[in-house]
Write a protein that holds these residues in place. Structure first.
Motif: not given
Ligand code: URA
Length: 433
Positions: A345-354, A410-418
């Protein structure tokens, strides 16, 4: 009066008088107070804070350091909206025509983007021919005729803030609540609106990372506005992921127009209706928030809000063909899918990194001199809470570079999958009035 005594007083945690604050702002604007003394005072304010009285005086002194805009030639109560800055924030393109569609005059002065957040003017210039540099007379006439105009800021508004903001940027004193509140409100007050609706962002992509900080900033700004005679309300909204699905310029205009045409992009639609309802109440067009909300919702559905946007584009020389057929907006040459490496599941998307990923594509500026490429950006295919399978796209990158490696990383850095489904993110946390 000596600047060194003012610095010492604040350094020791004491309250400055109105005269001392005015002496500082006037002296710094006129360059009789050097950067090193201003820096020392800013750092003292950063650590010791300011009382509401001090913050109100600071704001007023910054307003009085330059010109103010007189909107009295525009009929009706003028209400402005300001966002403290987010990624994918195209709410102005929805809320402004929405409010104009219920006859609230919207005279919006906007800025360009710098860093990871995009600017309203840059996004509007994705529409061929759209002129943001109209004269004051045209601006007033457009608002009187169509209830809506969005233009670049003219005049020398709050020059003290401009100088101080540049100094804060290089002295690690940006993230001080009284200084941010004074900075934002001085520009809003100088722009001449009768009422101000603030969208204060909180989360990873915002200045204010926690709700507590956002609430303190919101309270400070509302108190300044009210103290200086303007109806002011602040809505605290989420920036723990980008707003909507599109981040860039032309693609953000496209998404906003689609919402105006009835597309259900939940967060964008809901936040626009919320902010718009407060604006319409301040403008005395509706007696209650609920009445205003219902009327705005109706105008989203019956196309009146879309027509208001289209009229504005036409009045400011923009190619309405691009609005009627959104495929005519600028398009990048490559569309690259950034695929998930794992199920979950997408747990977080760091908006600043996007936002930074978009900037590297050319959608934003790293320095003031950079030119914007309106065609590039990102389309988010998964948002927080969505289930994802390995190999499914998280994001599609629109690029004019065949291999936008930095942005992909950066996209990979922004997305956290749990493995676990995360709690749903709230969109609106609080309203401070
Ligand atoms: N935006 C501003 O205009 N000023 C600040 O201090 C922070 C954000």
């Amino acid at each position: 009066m000596r600047m060194v005594d003012i610095i010492q007083k604040k350094r020791n945690g004491n309250e400055l008088t109105d005269e001392e604050i005015r002496f500082f702002i006037k002296g710094y604007t006129e360059e009789s107070i050097p950067d090193y003394q201003a820096s020392a005072l800013l750092m003292s304010i950063y650590f010791k804070g300011m009382t509401p009285q001090e913050t109100a005086t600071l704001t007023k002194a910054m307003v009085e350091s330059g010109e103010t805009i007189d909107l009295s030639a525009i009929d009706g109560v003028k209400v402005d909206k300001h966002s403290t800055g987010g990624v994918g924030d195209k709410v102005t393109f929805i809320v402004a025509p929405l409010v104009a569609s219920v006859d609230v005059p919207v005279a919006k002065m906007s800025g360009r983007g710098l860093g990871h957040t995009g600017g309203t003017l840059d996004k509007l210039e994705s529409i061929r021919g759209f002129n943001i540099a109209i004269s004051k007379e045209e601006f007033v006439a457009n608002v009187n005729n169509h209830k809506l105009s969005v233009a670049g800021q003219t005049g020398n508004l709050a020059p003290a803030d401009k100088k101080l903001y540049a100094l804060r940027d290089v002295t690690a004193t940006v993230d001080s609540i009284p200084l941010i509140a004074g900075s934002i409100m001085s520009k809003k007050l100088a722009s001449g609106a009768d009422g101000i609706v603030l969208d204060v962002k909180t989360g990873t992509g915002a200045f204010m990372k926690t709700l507590k900080e956002a609430e303190a900033l919101a309270k400070e700004m509302v108190s300044i506005g009210q103290n200086l005679g303007r109806n002011t309300v602040a809505v605290i909204s989420d920036m723990n992921q980008p707003l909507g699905f599109e981040v860039g310029n032309a693609n953000e205009v496209k998404e906003a127009v689609e919402v105006l045409q009835g597309k259900e992009v939940n967060d964008l639609r809901k936040l626009s209706l919320e902010l718009g309802a407060h604006m319409a109440v301040f403008a005395n067009v509706f007696a209650t928030y609920d009445e205003a909300y219902a009327a705005l919702e109706k105008n989203l559905e019956n196309g009146k809000a879309f027509t208001a946007f289209r009229n504005m584009v036409e009045a400011q020389g923009g190619d309405v063909g691009m609005i009627d057929d959104l495929t005519k907006l600028p398009k990048a040459s490559h569309h690259i899918e950034v695929k998930a490496h794992q199920d979950g599941y997408v747990a977080a998307i760091d908006a600043e990194t996007i936002g930074v990923a978009a900037m590297h594509l050319g959608a934003g500026r790293a320095t003031k001199e950079d030119k914007i490429d309106h065609s590039v950006g990102l389309s988010l295919k998964k948002k927080v809470g969505d289930a994802v399978r390995a190999g499914e796209p998280l994001v599609v990158i629109h690029s004019n570079d065949e291999d936008p490696e930095v942005s992909i990383n950066k996209v990979y850095e922004a997305y956290e999958i749990s493995d676990e489904k995360p709690d749903t993110l709230e969109l609106i946390y609080k309203v401070i009035d």
